[in-house]
Enzyme design. Structure first.
Site, short mmCIF file in Angstrom:
data_model
loop_
_atom_site.label_atom_id
_atom_site.label_comp_id
_atom_site.label_asym_id
_atom_site.label_seq_id
_atom_site.Cartn_x
_atom_site.Cartn_y
_atom_site.Cartn_z
N ARG A 1 0.84 -1.20 0.00
CA ARG A 1 0.00 0.00 0.00
C ARG A 1 0.87 1.25 0.00
NH1 ARG A 1 -3.01 0.57 4.77
NH2 ARG A 1 -4.26 2.09 3.63
N LYS B 1 13.13 -5.36 2.04
CA LYS B 1 14.11 -5.87 2.99
C LYS B 1 13.43 -6.72 4.05
CE LYS B 1 13.50 -4.10 6.41
NZ LYS B 1 12.31 -4.21 7.33
N ASP C 1 13.62 -8.30 10.05
CA ASP C 1 12.67 -7.20 9.88
C ASP C 1 13.21 -5.88 10.42
OD1 ASP C 1 10.12 -6.08 9.18
OD2 ASP C 1 9.60 -6.14 11.30
N LEU D 1 7.04 -9.72 -1.06
CA LEU D 1 6.67 -11.05 -0.58
C LEU D 1 7.46 -11.43 0.67
CD1 LEU D 1 6.62 -12.82 -4.07
CD2 LEU D 1 4.64 -12.06 -2.73
#
Length: 359
Positions: free
Chosen positions: A20, A102, A187, A79
């Protein structure tokens, strides 16, 4: 009059939440246009387009159909990390330039296969580290490179965290071993490692040692971890990343003569400007009841959000390759690979009961 460059036409593989943000970024970037959203479910792609008011964007019922579309120049791939190798390589082999979310890969050997596919097919690679493209980052580089005001970099600390909800810790892809097995290290640690390497102009540390402040979930996924880095010339860095503590996006860099601090590195508090603190040659005041200098707040304006600046830089590089037939720039693949190398070393140190890993 010079002929106007055609914009770079993007497709997006998947309807992840971050897509988004990137669909908006592509809309805002002057040299890019979004033409297709691909999903394994055509209905899901259609809902994504409707929910985000993406006029003139096509819904496509498979990732392969996006990659086979001859009108698409580049793809953004948001993804899960476990799928990056398959789909980034597939995109490169179809001559699509690759903007890859990333962390870039699960390990450096996977990333090497992605980078080789991009290089051999003459397509540009860039990972989705948005903060690097903010004009604040260039200003910070200018100030820590000032040998008189800042001096040589001595110590660095970075943190990236947020307090995940119970639902996140149970169901999010970032805590699933078959989707994103790096957990918080991938993350959030990607930001920490990347910012530390940025501060030393991407000089790899000699030693990486994970710290025993480790939290794993029942599947063995990292929810929180920390590490230290050491260089032969005496530089030291530490970082902490976590899904278990209040939001932080901090970077602190100390030099021989100055210091720099950022509190909103990965996501600035505002879209139109960002600031950092800089202090030079401060000392304790008489009787140690204060400081002789207070930090200076340096504010840097930004005409576009940092994610749009990332897309714009990527698109302009692809345009340059198209118009002048130059090869892809090695800058972005090199930065991603060094970040991945250090991330792998942290993971290896964790797996060997916090022993040092030598690079």
């Amino acid at each position: 009059m010079a002929e106007k460059e055609e914009p770079i036409r993007f497709g997006i593989l998947g309807c992840a939440e971050i897509a988004r943000k990137l669909s908006r970024a592509i809309f805002l970037a002057p040299h890019a246009v979004l033409v297709a959203i691909g999903s394994r479910s055509l209905d899901k792609a259609r809902r994504f387009i409707a929910d985000n008011a993406l006029a003139l964007v096509r819904a496509v019922g498979s990732y392969d159909a996006v990659l086979d579309d001859p009108t698409i120049d580049a793809v953004y791939v948001p993804l899960p990390t476990g799928l990056h190798l398959t789909w980034a390589v597939a995109a490169a082999e179809r001559r699509k330039h690759v903007l890859l979310e990333k962390p870039a890969a699960l390990c450096v050997s996977d990333l090497d296969r992605i980078l080789e596919a991009c290089a051999s097919n003459g397509v540009q690679f860039m990972d989705g580290s948005m903060w690097v493209h903010h004009p604040r980052t260039a200003k910070m580089r200018e100030m820590i490179s000032d040998s008189k005001r800042f001096g040589r970099v001595k110590t660095i600390h970075s943190s990236s965290s947020f307090l995940a909800t119970p639902l996140f810790l149970e169901n999010n892809i970032r805590v699933k071993p078959d989707l994103d097995s790096l957990g918080a290290l991938g993350d959030l640690g990607w930001y920490c490692i990347g910012s530390i390497l940025w501060a030393v102009d991407y000089q790899l540390p000699n030693t990486v040692t994970a710290l025993p402040s480790l939290h794993l979930n029942q599947a063995g996924i990292i929810l929180s971890c920390a590490s230290s880095f050491h260089w032969e010339d005496g530089k030291v860095a530490t970082f902490h990343c976590s899904f278990l503590s209040h939001v932080s996006m901090d970077l602190s860099v100390q030099g021989a003569s100055g210091s720099l601090r950022v509190h909103d590195l990965a996501i600035p508090f505002r879209e139109d400007s960002a600031l950092f603190e800089f202090n030079c040659r401060a000392e304790f005041a008489e009787l140690h009841i204060g400081w002789t200098r207070k930090p200076e707040e340096v504010v840097v304006a930004s005409g576009l959000p940092q994610e749009a600046l990332m897309v714009e830089e990527f698109a302009k590089q692809v345009q340059l390759m198209r118009s002048s037939r130059c090869p892809p720039t090695a800058k972005w693949p090199d930065i991603s690979r060094k970040t991945q190398l250090v991330l792998d070393a942290v993971k290896r140190s964790i797996e060997t009961e916090f022993k040092p890993v030598f690079l």
